[in-house]
Motif scaffolding. Structure first.
Motif, PDB file in Angstrom:
ATOM      1  N   ARG A  74       0.819  -1.212   0.000  1.00  0.00           N
ATOM      2  CA  ARG A  74       0.000   0.000   0.000  1.00  0.00           C
ATOM      3  C   ARG A  74       0.863   1.277   0.000  1.00  0.00           C
ATOM      4  O   ARG A  74       0.412   2.342   0.388  1.00  0.00           O
ATOM      5  N   THR A  75       2.085   1.148  -0.463  1.00  0.00           N
ATOM      6  CA  THR A  75       3.007   2.288  -0.471  1.00  0.00           C
ATOM      7  C   THR A  75       2.966   3.024  -1.801  1.00  0.00           C
ATOM      8  O   THR A  75       2.885   2.407  -2.867  1.00  0.00           O
ATOM      9  N   THR A  76       2.987   4.328  -1.742  1.00  0.00           N
ATOM     10  CA  THR A  76       3.151   5.151  -2.935  1.00  0.00           C
ATOM     11  C   THR A  76       4.635   5.416  -3.127  1.00  0.00           C
ATOM     12  O   THR A  76       5.337   5.814  -2.187  1.00  0.00           O
ATOM     13  N   TRP A  77       5.110   5.182  -4.353  1.00  0.00           N
ATOM     14  CA  TRP A  77       6.531   5.331  -4.667  1.00  0.00           C
ATOM     15  C   TRP A  77       6.757   6.526  -5.586  1.00  0.00           C
ATOM     16  O   TRP A  77       5.945   6.793  -6.468  1.00  0.00           O
ATOM     17  N   TYR A  78       7.881   7.196  -5.387  1.00  0.00           N
ATOM     18  CA  TYR A  78       8.224   8.364  -6.202  1.00  0.00           C
ATOM     19  C   TYR A  78       9.552   8.104  -6.904  1.00  0.00           C
ATOM     20  O   TYR A  78      10.539   7.725  -6.281  1.00  0.00           O
ATOM     21  N   VAL A  79       9.576   8.324  -8.210  1.00  0.00           N
ATOM     22  CA  VAL A  79      10.775   8.061  -9.005  1.00  0.00           C
ATOM     23  C   VAL A  79      11.746   9.233  -8.875  1.00  0.00           C
ATOM     24  O   VAL A  79      11.415  10.375  -9.211  1.00  0.00           O
ATOM     25  N   GLN A  80      12.950   8.942  -8.399  1.00  0.00           N
ATOM     26  CA  GLN A  80      13.987   9.957  -8.258  1.00  0.00           C
ATOM     27  C   GLN A  80      14.925   9.984  -9.463  1.00  0.00           C
ATOM     28  O   GLN A  80      15.442  11.021  -9.836  1.00  0.00           O
ATOM     29  N   ARG A  81      15.109   8.810 -10.068  1.00  0.00           N
ATOM     30  CA  ARG A  81      16.086   8.701 -11.149  1.00  0.00           C
ATOM     31  C   ARG A  81      15.718   7.536 -12.046  1.00  0.00           C
ATOM     32  O   ARG A  81      15.182   6.528 -11.585  1.00  0.00           O
ATOM     33  N   SER A  82      16.003   7.665 -13.325  1.00  0.00           N
ATOM     34  CA  SER A  82      15.827   6.587 -14.288  1.00  0.00           C
ATOM     35  C   SER A  82      17.209   6.181 -14.794  1.00  0.00           C
ATOM     36  O   SER A  82      18.010   7.026 -15.186  1.00  0.00           O
ATOM     37  N   VAL A  83      17.500   4.865 -14.763  1.00  0.00           N
ATOM     38  CA  VAL A  83      18.821   4.369 -15.136  1.00  0.00           C
ATOM     39  C   VAL A  83      18.679   3.262 -16.173  1.00  0.00           C
ATOM     40  O   VAL A  83      17.884   2.340 -16.004  1.00  0.00           O
ATOM     41  N   LYS A  84      19.439   3.381 -17.249  1.00  0.00           N
ATOM     42  CA  LYS A  84      19.495   2.301 -18.236  1.00  0.00           C
ATOM     43  C   LYS A  84      20.666   1.401 -17.869  1.00  0.00           C
ATOM     44  O   LYS A  84      21.823   1.839 -17.817  1.00  0.00           O
ATOM     45  N   LEU A  85      20.376   0.131 -17.586  1.00  0.00           N
ATOM     46  CA  LEU A  85      21.395  -0.847 -17.216  1.00  0.00           C
ATOM     47  C   LEU A  85      21.541  -1.890 -18.320  1.00  0.00           C
ATOM     48  O   LEU A  85      20.539  -2.339 -18.890  1.00  0.00           O
ATOM     49  N   ARG A  86      22.776  -2.263 -18.609  1.00  0.00           N
ATOM     50  CA  ARG A  86      23.037  -3.315 -19.598  1.00  0.00           C
ATOM     51  C   ARG A  86      23.545  -4.553 -18.880  1.00  0.00           C
ATOM     52  O   ARG A  86      24.449  -4.479 -18.046  1.00  0.00           O
ATOM     53  N   HIS A  87      22.946  -5.696 -19.222  1.00  0.00           N
ATOM     54  CA  HIS A  87      23.338  -6.969 -18.614  1.00  0.00           C
ATOM     55  C   HIS A  87      23.214  -8.063 -19.670  1.00  0.00           C
ATOM     56  O   HIS A  87      22.147  -8.221 -20.288  1.00  0.00           O
ATOM     57  N   ASN A  88      24.312  -8.785 -19.892  1.00  0.00           N
ATOM     58  CA  ASN A  88      24.328  -9.843 -20.907  1.00  0.00           C
ATOM     59  C   ASN A  88      23.868  -9.343 -22.270  1.00  0.00           C
ATOM     60  O   ASN A  88      23.138 -10.034 -22.996  1.00  0.00           O
ATOM     61  N   GLN A 111       9.067  -2.083 -14.843  1.00  0.00           N
ATOM     62  CA  GLN A 111       7.872  -2.821 -15.239  1.00  0.00           C
ATOM     63  C   GLN A 111       7.062  -3.301 -14.039  1.00  0.00           C
ATOM     64  O   GLN A 111       5.929  -3.774 -14.194  1.00  0.00           O
ATOM     65  N   TYR A 112       7.598  -3.187 -12.853  1.00  0.00           N
ATOM     66  CA  TYR A 112       6.868  -3.600 -11.656  1.00  0.00           C
ATOM     67  C   TYR A 112       5.876  -2.532 -11.182  1.00  0.00           C
ATOM     68  O   TYR A 112       5.133  -2.771 -10.220  1.00  0.00           O
ATOM     69  N   PHE A 113       5.860  -1.365 -11.831  1.00  0.00           N
ATOM     70  CA  PHE A 113       5.036  -0.259 -11.351  1.00  0.00           C
ATOM     71  C   PHE A 113       3.900   0.088 -12.312  1.00  0.00           C
ATOM     72  O   PHE A 113       3.981  -0.173 -13.514  1.00  0.00           O
ATOM     73  N   ALA A 114       2.876   0.702 -11.720  1.00  0.00           N
ATOM     74  CA  ALA A 114       1.746   1.239 -12.482  1.00  0.00           C
ATOM     75  C   ALA A 114       1.588   2.709 -12.112  1.00  0.00           C
ATOM     76  O   ALA A 114       1.851   3.099 -10.971  1.00  0.00           O
ATOM     77  N   PRO A 115       1.161   3.552 -13.057  1.00  0.00           N
ATOM     78  CA  PRO A 115       1.031   4.987 -12.769  1.00  0.00           C
ATOM     79  C   PRO A 115       0.005   5.262 -11.680  1.00  0.00           C
ATOM     80  O   PRO A 115      -0.982   4.544 -11.522  1.00  0.00           O
ATOM     81  N   GLY A 116       0.256   6.330 -10.922  1.00  0.00           N
ATOM     82  CA  GLY A 116      -0.667   6.743  -9.879  1.00  0.00           C
ATOM     83  C   GLY A 116      -0.346   6.129  -8.541  1.00  0.00           C
ATOM     84  O   GLY A 116       0.010   4.953  -8.456  1.00  0.00           O
ATOM     85  N   GLY A 117      -0.480   6.930  -7.501  1.00  0.00           N
ATOM     86  CA  GLY A 117      -0.209   6.419  -6.165  1.00  0.00           C
ATOM     87  C   GLY A 117      -1.395   5.678  -5.593  1.00  0.00           C
ATOM     88  O   GLY A 117      -2.423   5.491  -6.250  1.00  0.00           O
ATOM     89  N   MET A 118      -1.283   5.246  -4.365  1.00  0.00           N
ATOM     90  CA  MET A 118      -2.381   4.572  -3.703  1.00  0.00           C
ATOM     91  C   MET A 118      -3.549   5.533  -3.547  1.00  0.00           C
ATOM     92  O   MET A 118      -3.369   6.748  -3.431  1.00  0.00           O
TER      93      MET A 118
END
Length: 284
Positions: A74-88, A111-118
């Motif tokens: 039930r937590t609302t999350w706020y995005v502080q930074r967007s990072v592009k990571l390369r793996h394999n 991809q684990y998030f949906a727009p809008g807070g609780m």
């Protein structure tokens, strides 16, 4: 690996309308590499897309699991930074998120998030305002966890609260940032009581302390400049360095080490801890 500050910071931090973009592919022990990052000054609210599903929150270099989002349904999350990571050979976008208090923070696949807070909230959070009242411990240098000079340099490069450190390194383009000398600086500088208590175990990891005591040189005028002002210009940094014996020519030709800890401004956590002060040393 080239440890010279000039080579690592050559790509710079590019200002954008949304924040700061840093473009540099940096490999970490986990096999993940930072390709680019963007820091936001105003962020929309998000919630977990599938409550109860296991989704891990990682540290900045993807080597340690910090939290599991299924424990925060039930937590609302706020995005502080967007990072592009390369793996394999594949790129993924991770977000650095934090809860409203700023006490739970880390990097999560977006991809684990949906727009809008609780409760349907879509309010934005202003990072500049929040930093006056609270901060994330991930924004404070953690000298117990860095394994190399490069690890600490990466932290300075990407942390939004290390502007002062980046400004100093810019004026000493051929110096090498030393993790060991920076650890020494934590034990010798003028830091707040809470910061000194937090760094208490760092002294045990200092190598060749006797050599540093004898040969390390404190940049006292530069330190004093940051004690007395929250908005320091590059010209003021140059003037302070000149007073400390580093003219423009001396700065350009200095190939020694620099160690520093810069706690930008005064930052207060919810429990009242204060992390402030700075300490700057060089070793020829």
């Amino acid at each position: 690996m080239n440890k010279k500050i000039a080579s690592v910071l050559a790509t710079g931090l590019l200002a954008t309308g949304l924040g700061l973009v840093a473009q540099q592919s940096t490999a970490h022990a986990s096999g993940y590499a930072w390709v680019s990052s963007k820091t936001y000054s105003n962020t929309p609210a998000y919630k977990v897309k599938v409550p109860g599903k296991s989704a891990y929150m990682w540290n900045w270099n993807h080597t340690k699991k910090l939290h599991n989002l299924r424990n925060y349904p039930r937590t609302t999350w706020y995005v502080q930074r967007s990072v592009k990571l390369r793996h394999n050979g594949r790129n993924s976008i991770y977000w650095q998120v934090q809860n409203a208090s700023g006490r739970v923070t880390g990097y999560v696949w977006r991809q684990y998030f949906a727009p809008g807070g609780m409760n349907g909230s879509n309010n934005q959070q202003n990072n500049n305002q929040n930093n006056n009242n609270s901060f994330s411990m991930s924004d404070i240098p953690n000298f117990d966890t860095y394994k190399s000079d490069q690890d600490y340099l990466n932290f300075i490069k990407y942390s939004p609260n290390q502007n002062d450190a980046r400004s100093i390194l810019k004026e000493l383009p051929n110096a090498s940032l030393s993790l060991n000398l920076s650890r020494y600086a934590t034990s010798e500088g003028n830091l707040s009581d809470d910061a000194e208590a937090s760094y208490g175990t760092v002294a045990n990891k200092i190598v060749d302390r006797d050599k540093l005591i004898k040969n390390a040189y404190e940049l006292k005028n530069l330190e004093r400049l940051f004690w007395n002002s929250n908005n320091v210009s590059q010209s003021e940094i140059n003037e302070a360095l000149t007073k400390d014996g580093f003219s423009a020519d001396a700065r350009a030709t200095f190939h020694g080490q620099i160690g520093l800890v810069m706690l930008d401004n005064v930052q207060k956590s919810k429990d009242g801890s204060v992390y402030s002060g700075n300490s700057i040393y060089i070793l020829k």
